[in-house]
Design a protein around this motif. Structure first.
Motif: not given
Length: 204
Positions: A83-91, A94-103
């Motif tokens: 459930s914690l694996q990023p896989g293809t959804h690295v950014r 929890n349903g939010k698209e992260l910025s570079d700094e947030e990542m």
């Protein structure tokens, strides 16, 4: 040959140009923003990097009718629950698209939960469309990135579009990726398999 790299990420575009510069391939790489045309939305609904790379390449080829390649990656960490694996959804977390700094912050915090850090690897895929009847794609292991270690303490350097690099350590030297020599850093970012892939297509 002028080829469209299906990305708006200037960091990835610059990196690809740099990596191919010494490859003896006669390619002029342009990005989506260089076209100064509307860019279609892409539904990256594939179940793996290869499916997403194909979806993107086909979308951009239909839109612009020129040779195009698209890449996609999945990030996987050893010993991390599914459930914690990023896989293809690295950014997307929890349903939010992260910025570079947030990542950088999110994955740094994730690494801090593991005493010895996290060992990760990118699974990469590419799809190259030269014409309506010439479509080549691959997710061969030779395209995969080198295994690296994720740390919770970020390097001060930042390059837009590469938010995990500041917290990435080379496994062999335990150095930050950004503290490696230019050659070592390039080799850690783009596998030789990409060069071989382009050559196999263009030399046919």
């Amino acid at each position: 040959m002028k080829v469209l790299y299906g990305t708006q990420n200037q960091g990835k575009l610059n990196g690809m140009r740099e990596w191919l510069k010494d490859s003896d391939l006669d390619l002029e790489i342009i990005g989506l923003n260089d076209l100064n045309l509307p860019i279609p939305q892409v539904d990256e609904s594939g179940s793996n990097p290869l499916e997403n790379a194909i979806i993107k390449a086909k979308t951009y080829y239909q839109e612009y009718k020129m040779p195009v390649f698209s890449c996609d990656s999945g990030l996987f960490f050893e010993g991390l629950e599914g459930s914690l694996q990023p896989g293809t959804h690295v950014r997307r977390v929890n349903g939010k698209e992260l910025s570079d700094e947030e990542m950088t912050e999110y994955y740094g915090n994730l690494a801090s939960q593991y005493e010895n850090g996290l060992i990760g690897k990118y699974q990469n895929a590419i799809c190259f469309i030269l014409s309506d009847d010439k479509i080549v794609s691959s997710m061969d292991e030779s395209l995969n990135g080198k295994r690296f270690k994720l740390t919770s303490k970020p390097h001060p350097k930042r390059v837009q579009g590469f938010p995990i690099d500041p917290i990435s350590l080379d496994l062999e030297t335990n150095q930050y990726v950004y503290d490696l020599s230019k050659k070592e850093e390039d080799e850690s970012k783009i596998p030789k398999g990409f060069i071989d892939f382009f050559k196999s297509i263009l030399e046919e």
